[in-house]
Design an enzyme around this catalytic site. Structure first.
Site, PDB file in Angstrom:
ATOM      1  N   LYS A 131       0.818  -1.221   0.000  1.00 46.85           N
ATOM      2  CA  LYS A 131       0.000   0.000   0.000  1.00 46.85           C
ATOM      3  C   LYS A 131       0.851   1.270   0.000  1.00 46.85           C
ATOM      4  O   LYS A 131       0.337   2.348  -0.272  1.00 46.85           O
ATOM      5  CB  LYS A 131      -0.907   0.036   1.239  1.00 46.85           C
ATOM      6  CG  LYS A 131      -1.853  -1.129   1.338  1.00 46.85           C
ATOM      7  CD  LYS A 131      -3.283  -0.724   1.074  1.00 46.85           C
ATOM      8  CE  LYS A 131      -4.187  -1.920   1.152  1.00 46.85           C
ATOM      9  NZ  LYS A 131      -5.129  -2.039   0.068  1.00 46.85           N
TER      10      LYS A 131
ATOM     11  N   LYS B  93      -4.240 -10.576  -7.268  1.00 51.17           N
ATOM     12  CA  LYS B  93      -5.450 -10.706  -6.449  1.00 51.17           C
ATOM     13  C   LYS B  93      -6.540  -9.738  -6.936  1.00 51.17           C
ATOM     14  O   LYS B  93      -6.223  -8.599  -7.291  1.00 51.17           O
ATOM     15  CB  LYS B  93      -5.060 -10.379  -4.994  1.00 51.17           C
ATOM     16  CG  LYS B  93      -6.197 -10.423  -3.993  1.00 51.17           C
ATOM     17  CD  LYS B  93      -5.779  -9.816  -2.634  1.00 51.17           C
ATOM     18  CE  LYS B  93      -6.573  -8.572  -2.329  1.00 51.17           C
ATOM     19  NZ  LYS B  93      -6.556  -8.071  -0.983  1.00 51.17           N
TER      20      LYS B  93
ATOM     21  N   LYS C 189     -10.117  -4.399  -4.293  1.00 50.84           N
ATOM     22  CA  LYS C 189     -10.918  -3.192  -4.496  1.00 50.84           C
ATOM     23  C   LYS C 189     -10.062  -1.933  -4.568  1.00 50.84           C
ATOM     24  O   LYS C 189     -10.506  -0.907  -5.067  1.00 50.84           O
ATOM     25  CB  LYS C 189     -12.030  -3.072  -3.451  1.00 50.84           C
ATOM     26  CG  LYS C 189     -11.614  -2.988  -2.005  1.00 50.84           C
ATOM     27  CD  LYS C 189     -12.880  -2.715  -1.182  1.00 50.84           C
ATOM     28  CE  LYS C 189     -12.990  -3.559   0.060  1.00 50.84           C
ATOM     29  NZ  LYS C 189     -12.129  -3.113   1.153  1.00 50.84           N
TER      30      LYS C 189
HETATM   31  P1  ATP Z   1      -7.873  -3.926  -0.529  1.00 51.17           P
HETATM   32  O1  ATP Z   1      -7.960  -4.677  -1.801  1.00 51.17           O
HETATM   33  O2  ATP Z   1      -8.219  -2.506  -0.626  1.00 51.17           O
HETATM   34  O3  ATP Z   1      -6.633  -4.173   0.254  1.00 51.17           O
HETATM   35  P2  ATP Z   1      -9.440  -5.914   0.696  1.00 51.17           P
HETATM   36  O4  ATP Z   1     -10.632  -6.203  -0.127  1.00 51.17           O
HETATM   37  O5  ATP Z   1      -8.300  -6.880   0.693  1.00 51.17           O
HETATM   38  O6  ATP Z   1      -9.007  -4.447   0.362  1.00 51.17           O
HETATM   39  P3  ATP Z   1     -11.136  -5.980   3.018  1.00 51.17           P
HETATM   40  O7  ATP Z   1     -12.275  -5.371   2.368  1.00 51.17           O
HETATM   41  O8  ATP Z   1     -10.976  -5.624   4.428  1.00 51.17           O
HETATM   42  O9  ATP Z   1      -9.806  -5.676   2.238  1.00 51.17           O
HETATM   43  O10 ATP Z   1     -11.209  -7.544   2.867  1.00 51.17           O
HETATM   44  C1  ATP Z   1     -12.251  -8.245   3.461  1.00 51.17           C
HETATM   45  C2  ATP Z   1     -11.956  -9.705   3.405  1.00 51.17           C
HETATM   46  O11 ATP Z   1     -11.962 -10.146   2.044  1.00 51.17           O
HETATM   47  C3  ATP Z   1     -10.578 -10.087   3.977  1.00 51.17           C
HETATM   48  O12 ATP Z   1     -10.703 -11.211   4.806  1.00 51.17           O
HETATM   49  C4  ATP Z   1      -9.757 -10.390   2.762  1.00 51.17           C
HETATM   50  O13 ATP Z   1      -8.757 -11.336   3.028  1.00 51.17           O
HETATM   51  C5  ATP Z   1     -10.813 -10.949   1.814  1.00 51.17           C
HETATM   52  N1  ATP Z   1     -10.413 -10.778   0.417  1.00 51.17           N
HETATM   53  C6  ATP Z   1     -10.066  -9.626  -0.195  1.00 51.17           C
HETATM   54  N2  ATP Z   1      -9.768  -9.853  -1.486  1.00 51.17           N
HETATM   55  C7  ATP Z   1      -9.918 -11.181  -1.699  1.00 51.17           C
HETATM   56  C8  ATP Z   1      -9.755 -12.034  -2.849  1.00 51.17           C
HETATM   57  N3  ATP Z   1      -9.363 -11.543  -4.019  1.00 51.17           N
HETATM   58  N4  ATP Z   1     -10.027 -13.358  -2.705  1.00 51.17           N
HETATM   59  C9  ATP Z   1     -10.427 -13.859  -1.516  1.00 51.17           C
HETATM   60  N5  ATP Z   1     -10.597 -13.108  -0.399  1.00 51.17           N
HETATM   61  C10 ATP Z   1     -10.343 -11.789  -0.478  1.00 51.17           C
END
Ligand code: ATP
Ligand code: LTN
Length: 331
Positions: A113, A196, A199
């Site tokens: 980040k 991955k 968002k």
């Molecule tokens: P950013 O991408 O901004 O870092 P994020 O989506 O990883 O955000 P959160 O919204 O807090 O962060 O994630 C919520 C949950 O979704 C967490 O447990 C994270 O591990 C899971 N997650 C996020 N992206 C994925 C993915 N591509 N596949 C599976 N699980 C995911």
């Protein structure tokens, strides 16, 4: 036997993706039969990178509605906003003394980040992010933490902290463990299946609020691989493997079962079946979400949840305060 405590949170930082859904959200209701879930909106964590206040409010409401639309039952799960429970910030003030700069600077989320940021623009909060996350987990005596693969490093750091703290003060904190889905713990981008679905880097994402035409279009134009066989092989066929994981997780079946369904399929027909499955699931999910938004059902749920969460969190906080030598006179 004591019931398991389950805890997880989602940051209200942007539009939730199919990765968030399949990795965690969709399957959270199953944990209601395994134990006592505490499920929250990590709004304090959302402040660790710049965010517009109105966007933060709207995103927080969305996540509350998504939790309910996924099927979490407020009679079985405690749903709350992190910022409504002041014990998170209070415990953070204590625990920041038991995690070290070296450990925090090794966290890949921090590095990812901040690589493109200038030191003078990196806030202390993004660096100390895992301290607050550890407090989230510790406060509820959680032993099970359902997360996607990207969060395992943070849960491991929480385990190190618990061990360190208990070695010094006695058996005060419960040891947590990350729980990953066998299928769907790392959903990849549809345009670059080596990355991955995220968002904060929304290329190749499916968003939970996309209309069905868009979802279908995104899946039909997902990057695929050389060859023509629908086979799970993440190294040589990352695109097809990702679509298989999406299908299997959506249908709640194993990868092997999914592979069997598509023996002899061409890529195009396979993609169509994936799009059908995802659209059927998301369409029903969106209808439930809209109903919750319209009725504002989440308001009472979050208010009641905060009361229940505070009670549990304050007890743990007091236990920690006593252990380290802070005086805790009753009012
Ligand atoms: P950013 O991408 O901004 O870092 P994020 O989506 O990883 O955000 P959160 O919204 O807090 O962060 O994630 C919520 C949950 O979704 C967490 O447990 C994270 O591990 C899971 N997650 C996020 N992206 C994925 C993915 N591509 N596949 C599976 N699980 C995911
Ligand atoms: N760091 C997580 C969100 C999060 C979390 C937590 C997850 C904050 N506190 C406690 C599980 C347990 C993320 O970025 N996805």
């Amino acid at each position: 036997m004591k019931k398991s405590r389950i805890l997880t949170g989602i940051k209200p930082t942007g539009k939730l993706t199919l990765g968030n859904y399949l990795g965690v959200l969709k399957h959270l209701p199953e944990t209601q039969d395994e134990g006592e879930p505490f499920i929250f909106i990590a709004d304090l964590h959302a402040l660790t990178l710049p965010i517009d206040p109105e966007e933060l409010r709207q995103n927080s409401i969305d996540i509350a509605a998504f939790y309910l639309a996924a099927g979490l039952d407020p009679n079985k799960s405690t749903l709350f906003l992190q910022s409504s429970v002041s014990a998170h910030a209070e415990l953070n003030a204590i625990m920041q003394n038991y995690l070290y700069m070296g450990e925090l600077s090794r966290m890949t989320q921090f590095k990812d980040k901040t690589t493109k940021m200038n030191d003078s623009a990196i806030g202390l909060g993004i660096f100390a992010y895992p301290v607050l996350m550890a407090c989230d987990i510790i406060l509820y005596d959680a032993n099970i933490v359902p997360v996607g693969e990207d969060q395992v490093q943070h849960v491991e750091l929480t385990r190190d902290l618990v061990k360190r703290f208990n070695n010094r003060y006695g058996n005060i904190l419960v040891m947590p463990e990350a729980k990953l889905r066998k299928v769907g713990a790392r959903i990849m981008s549809l345009s670059d299946p080596t990355k991955k679905m995220s968002k904060s880097d929304p290329k190749g994402d499916i968003f939970l609020k996309d209309d069905m035409k868009t979802v279908r279009k995104k899946i039909m134009s997902a990057v695929t691989d050389l060859g023509s066989e629908v086979k799970y092989d993440p190294v040589n066929k990352p695109g097809i493997s990702n679509l298989l994981a999406i299908y299997a997780s959506t249908k709640d079946i194993s990868i092997e079962e999914a592979e069997k369904e598509f023996v002899g399929y061409r890529y195009g027909d396979f993609k169509k079946a994936v799009a059908d499955a995802v659209c059927a699931d998301l369409e029903a999910f969106q209808a439930r979400y809209q109903h919750i938004i319209d009725t504002k059902e989440y308001e009472k749920v979050l208010k009641d949840g905060a009361i229940k969460a505070r009670k549990v969190a304050n007890e743990t906080l007091k236990r920690v305060q006593n252990a380290v030598g802070l005086l805790t006179y009753e009012e």
